[in-house]
Design a protein around this motif. Structure first.
Motif, PDB file in Angstrom:
ATOM      1  N   GLY A   1       0.787  -1.223   0.000  1.00 23.41           N
ATOM      2  CA  GLY A   1       0.000   0.000   0.000  1.00 23.41           C
ATOM      3  C   GLY A   1       0.820   1.274   0.000  1.00 23.41           C
ATOM      4  N   PHE A   2       2.145   1.167   0.014  1.00 19.67           N
ATOM      5  CA  PHE A   2       3.019   2.346   0.018  1.00 19.67           C
ATOM      6  C   PHE A   2       3.703   2.491  -1.335  1.00 19.67           C
ATOM      7  N   PRO A   3       3.737   3.695  -1.919  1.00 15.51           N
ATOM      8  CA  PRO A   3       4.599   3.924  -3.078  1.00 15.51           C
ATOM      9  C   PRO A   3       6.047   3.630  -2.695  1.00 15.51           C
ATOM     10  N   TYR A   4       6.807   3.073  -3.637  1.00 15.83           N
ATOM     11  CA  TYR A   4       8.167   2.620  -3.323  1.00 15.83           C
ATOM     12  C   TYR A   4       9.197   3.473  -4.051  1.00 15.83           C
ATOM     13  N   GLY A   5      10.159   3.996  -3.290  1.00 16.36           N
ATOM     14  CA  GLY A   5      11.247   4.781  -3.855  1.00 16.36           C
ATOM     15  C   GLY A   5      12.502   3.946  -3.983  1.00 16.36           C
ATOM     16  N   PHE A   6      13.655   4.561  -3.712  1.00 18.85           N
ATOM     17  CA  PHE A   6      14.933   3.862  -3.782  1.00 18.85           C
ATOM     18  C   PHE A   6      15.222   3.202  -2.433  1.00 18.85           C
ATOM     19  N   GLY A   7      14.557   2.089  -2.178  1.00 18.73           N
ATOM     20  CA  GLY A   7      14.750   1.386  -0.915  1.00 18.73           C
ATOM     21  C   GLY A   7      13.969   1.986   0.233  1.00 18.73           C
ATOM     22  N   TRP A   8      12.951   2.773  -0.073  1.00 20.70           N
ATOM     23  CA  TRP A   8      12.099   3.392   0.961  1.00 20.70           C
ATOM     24  C   TRP A   8      10.635   3.293   0.552  1.00 20.70           C
ATOM     25  N   MET A   9       9.781   2.972   1.516  1.00 20.47           N
ATOM     26  CA  MET A   9       8.337   3.082   1.330  1.00 20.47           C
ATOM     27  C   MET A   9       7.936   4.505   1.706  1.00 20.47           C
TER      28      MET A   9
ATOM     29  N   ASN B   1       5.098   7.406   2.630  1.00 15.49           N
ATOM     30  CA  ASN B   1       3.759   7.721   3.121  1.00 15.49           C
ATOM     31  C   ASN B   1       3.663   9.237   3.295  1.00 15.49           C
ATOM     32  N   GLU B   2       3.378   9.926   2.209  1.00 14.68           N
ATOM     33  CA  GLU B   2       3.297  11.386   2.259  1.00 14.68           C
ATOM     34  C   GLU B   2       2.118  11.894   3.093  1.00 14.68           C
ATOM     35  N   PRO B   3       0.922  11.264   3.016  1.00 16.57           N
ATOM     36  CA  PRO B   3      -0.197  11.760   3.823  1.00 16.57           C
ATOM     37  C   PRO B   3       0.093  11.791   5.321  1.00 16.57           C
ATOM     38  N   GLN B   4       0.815  10.785   5.823  1.00 17.51           N
ATOM     39  CA  GLN B   4       1.122  10.735   7.246  1.00 17.51           C
ATOM     40  C   GLN B   4       2.522  11.236   7.574  1.00 17.51           C
TER      41      GLN B   4
ATOM     42  N   TYR C   1       8.850   8.278   5.785  1.00 20.75           N
ATOM     43  CA  TYR C   1       9.421   7.244   4.930  1.00 20.75           C
ATOM     44  C   TYR C   1       9.840   6.098   5.846  1.00 20.75           C
ATOM     45  N   LEU C   2       9.716   4.872   5.356  1.00 23.26           N
ATOM     46  CA  LEU C   2      10.118   3.759   6.208  1.00 23.26           C
ATOM     47  C   LEU C   2      10.570   2.571   5.383  1.00 23.26           C
ATOM     48  N   HIS C   3      11.225   1.658   6.063  1.00 23.24           N
ATOM     49  CA  HIS C   3      11.483   0.330   5.522  1.00 23.24           C
ATOM     50  C   HIS C   3      11.655  -0.614   6.699  1.00 23.24           C
ATOM     51  N   THR C   4      11.199  -1.825   6.496  1.00 24.27           N
ATOM     52  CA  THR C   4      11.398  -2.866   7.500  1.00 24.27           C
ATOM     53  C   THR C   4      12.302  -3.942   6.917  1.00 24.27           C
TER      54      THR C   4
ATOM     55  N   VAL D   1      12.316   4.404  10.438  1.00 23.13           N
ATOM     56  CA  VAL D   1      11.278   5.352  10.018  1.00 23.13           C
ATOM     57  C   VAL D   1      11.866   6.757  10.089  1.00 23.13           C
ATOM     58  N   ARG D   2      11.690   7.524   9.017  1.00 23.54           N
ATOM     59  CA  ARG D   2      12.126   8.919   8.971  1.00 23.54           C
ATOM     60  C   ARG D   2      10.870   9.789   8.825  1.00 23.54           C
ATOM     61  N   TYR D   3      10.563  10.560   9.854  1.00 22.61           N
ATOM     62  CA  TYR D   3       9.409  11.457   9.804  1.00 22.61           C
ATOM     63  C   TYR D   3       9.808  12.791   9.181  1.00 22.61           C
ATOM     64  N   PHE D   4       8.873  13.403   8.483  1.00 17.42           N
ATOM     65  CA  PHE D   4       9.170  14.645   7.780  1.00 17.42           C
ATOM     66  C   PHE D   4       9.647  15.745   8.730  1.00 17.42           C
ATOM     67  N   LYS D   5       9.269  15.660  10.001  1.00 17.89           N
ATOM     68  CA  LYS D   5       9.685  16.669  10.977  1.00 17.89           C
ATOM     69  C   LYS D   5      11.014  16.298  11.636  1.00 17.89           C
ATOM     70  N   ASN D   6      11.826  15.496  10.948  1.00 13.24           N
ATOM     71  CA  ASN D   6      13.162  15.105  11.391  1.00 13.24           C
ATOM     72  C   ASN D   6      13.140  14.388  12.736  1.00 13.24           C
ATOM     73  N   GLN D   7      12.280  13.422  12.826  1.00 11.61           N
ATOM     74  CA  GLN D   7      12.310  12.481  13.942  1.00 11.61           C
ATOM     75  C   GLN D   7      12.581  11.101  13.350  1.00 11.61           C
TER      76      GLN D   7
END
Length: 456
Positions: free
Chosen positions: A289-297, A299-302, A305-308, A319-325
């Motif tokens: 359910g996530f668009p896939y980049g270069f080794g990252w899933m 989730n722009e709405p939430q 970026y993540l990968h397991t 997990v990398r949150y847009f607010k640098n967490q």
């Protein structure tokens, strides 16, 4: 940034979460939660080896499993920036002997190639009496002319084979071996001193502070060394690119923070790393359910970026949150808790929302299912949505084995008369019968999704 007072509250709740899981014998590993690159929670739990009882510490290295794909993808990005390759290059340019004419580097990166996953291979495809390396996967693809599941660019199917081929391309283009390339161009420049390409069984120079992987067996209600249960882990130990990189939580934070800079690649290339890739019909190439980049899933709405990663004995999360967490979890006990559920509740704590302790897999009471009924379950099932994807159910000595196209065969155990569960992954299979008692389909339930397969 999170205030100091909020930091303390977050840290206290995270400690409650992990201490509870440790008390339930459900967590062993390292955790790091950071705000703007500064750790606000960093702890390790459990043992590197359950026999010797050596404690895990911040310098303990873990197999990253599929998080390794991010580094393989970055190697491709760097070589693209240097003009050594193009994302539109076909696989034929680098390996003309392969039976794939239209597959591009973009297809490999974004899992749109259709090449099946080599982790489903056995003695027919490779020599299982030895440790196999990337070159062995390549030779098998050439020799056996492995067919694709679909035409490139029209669908997505997660395949570790894609990233074996990317690692081989990186070697061919750069002129140096994959491990050396990563050390010189990524790990070294970022001072990731506890990160390297590593195969536990073939490596001449062993890592002393290394976390051995364990798999929980709900039948025996104990953890087993992954080597004793998943034999393919032994004969594919030399593979690197889709997995095969070991690291620490601290080093992964260095990696995470570098992606805000141009230390590894320029701004435009980094932007491409986190950009959704489109299929030929214009829809995003998605996995789970996530668009896939270069080794990252993505989730722009939430806003993250993540990968397991999941490999016998290991479960990992970044997990990398847009607010640098940043959230980083490295575990060396597998399949007792769901890594996505754990990550979701860590996110709730960071954002001061209610959280729950993830459900812990209990020891199982395996039901007795008659041999006659087990025979009825055996057979081949085709995906309702993608006919090229199939489930093969085999009954051997009154034990069911389930194998999805391109994946390994796993034992499944009866939870009810028609529901079977995996121990190697967090998933269940539910068989359905018609009014005459004939088995007509199965449903795979995994990570909140349900996929239906019709019996042929």
């Amino acid at each position: 940034m999170i205030s100091k007072k909020a930091d303390a509250q977050v840290s206290k709740k995270l400690d409650t979460l992990f201490q509870t899981l440790v008390q339930q014998n459900a967590f062993s590993g390292s955790v790091l939660v950071a705000d703007h690159g500064k750790p606000i929670y960093q702890k390790s739990f459990g043992y590197t080896n359950q026999d010797t009882k050596v404690p895990i510490d911040k310098n303990t290295m873990f197999e990253l499993a599929s998080i390794a794909k991010q580094f393989t993808a970055m190697a491709i990005v760097q070589l693209h920036q240097k003009g050594k390759l193009k994302y539109e290059d076909t696989l034929k340019r680098y390996f003309p002997e392969l039976p794939y004419s239209d597959i591009t580097i973009n297809d490999l990166v974004h899992h749109t190639s259709g090449i099946p996953d080599f982790l489903g291979w056995g003695a027919k495809e490779v020599d299982i009496t030895k440790i196999n390396f990337n070159k062995d996967i390549l030779e098998s693809l050439q020799k056996n002319k492995v067919k694709t599941l679909f035409k490139p660019g029209v669908n997505t199917a997660y395949s570790n084979t894609n990233y074996v081929l990317l690692a081989l391309i990186a070697e061919k283009v750069s002129g140096i071996d994959f491990a050396t390339y990563l050390r010189k161009n990524i790990f070294g420049p970022l001072n990731m001193m506890h990160t390297q390409v590593y195969g536990q069984r073939y490596a001449k120079n062993k890592i002393n502070n290394y976390a051995y992987g364990y798999i929980y067996d709900p039948i025996k209600d104990k953890y087993l060394l992954s080597d004793s249960t998943e034999k393919y882990q032994l004969f594919f130990d030399g593979v690197a690119g889709p997995y095969g990189i070991s690291s620490t939580a601290e080093d992964l934070l260095k990696w995470d923070q570098a992606l805000y800079t141009e230390k590894l690649a320029n701004k435009q290339e980094i932007k491409n790393v986190f950009a959704p890739y489109l299929l030929k019909d214009g829809k995003p190439a998605e996995l789970m359910g996530f668009p896939y980049g270069f080794g990252w899933m993505i989730n722009e709405p939430q806003g993250f970026y993540l990968h397991t990663g999941g490999y016998p004995g290991y479960a990992t999360l970044i997990v990398r949150y847009f607010k640098n967490q940043t959230v980083i979890v490295l575990m060396n006990n597998y399949n007792r808790i769901n890594i996505y559920e754990l990550g979701f509740n860590i996110e709730n704590i960071i954002n001061n929302r209610e959280y729950a302790i993830p459900e812990v897999k209990k020891s199982a009471t395996v039901l007795s299912v008659t041999a006659e009924k087990l025979v009825k379950f055996a057979g081949e099932y085709r995906s309702k949505d993608s006919p090229d994807f199939r489930f093969t159910i085999v009954n051997k000595d009154n034990q069911l084995y389930a194998q999805l196209t391109g994946q390994s065969s796993y034992k499944v155990y009866p939870e009810t008369q028609n529901t079977f569960f995996y121990t190697a992954v967090e998933a269940k299979i539910v068989f359905a019968e018609d009014k005459n008692g004939r088995v007509v389909k199965l449903t795979l339930k995994q990570n909140g999704r349900e996929l239906e397969f019709i019996k042929t």
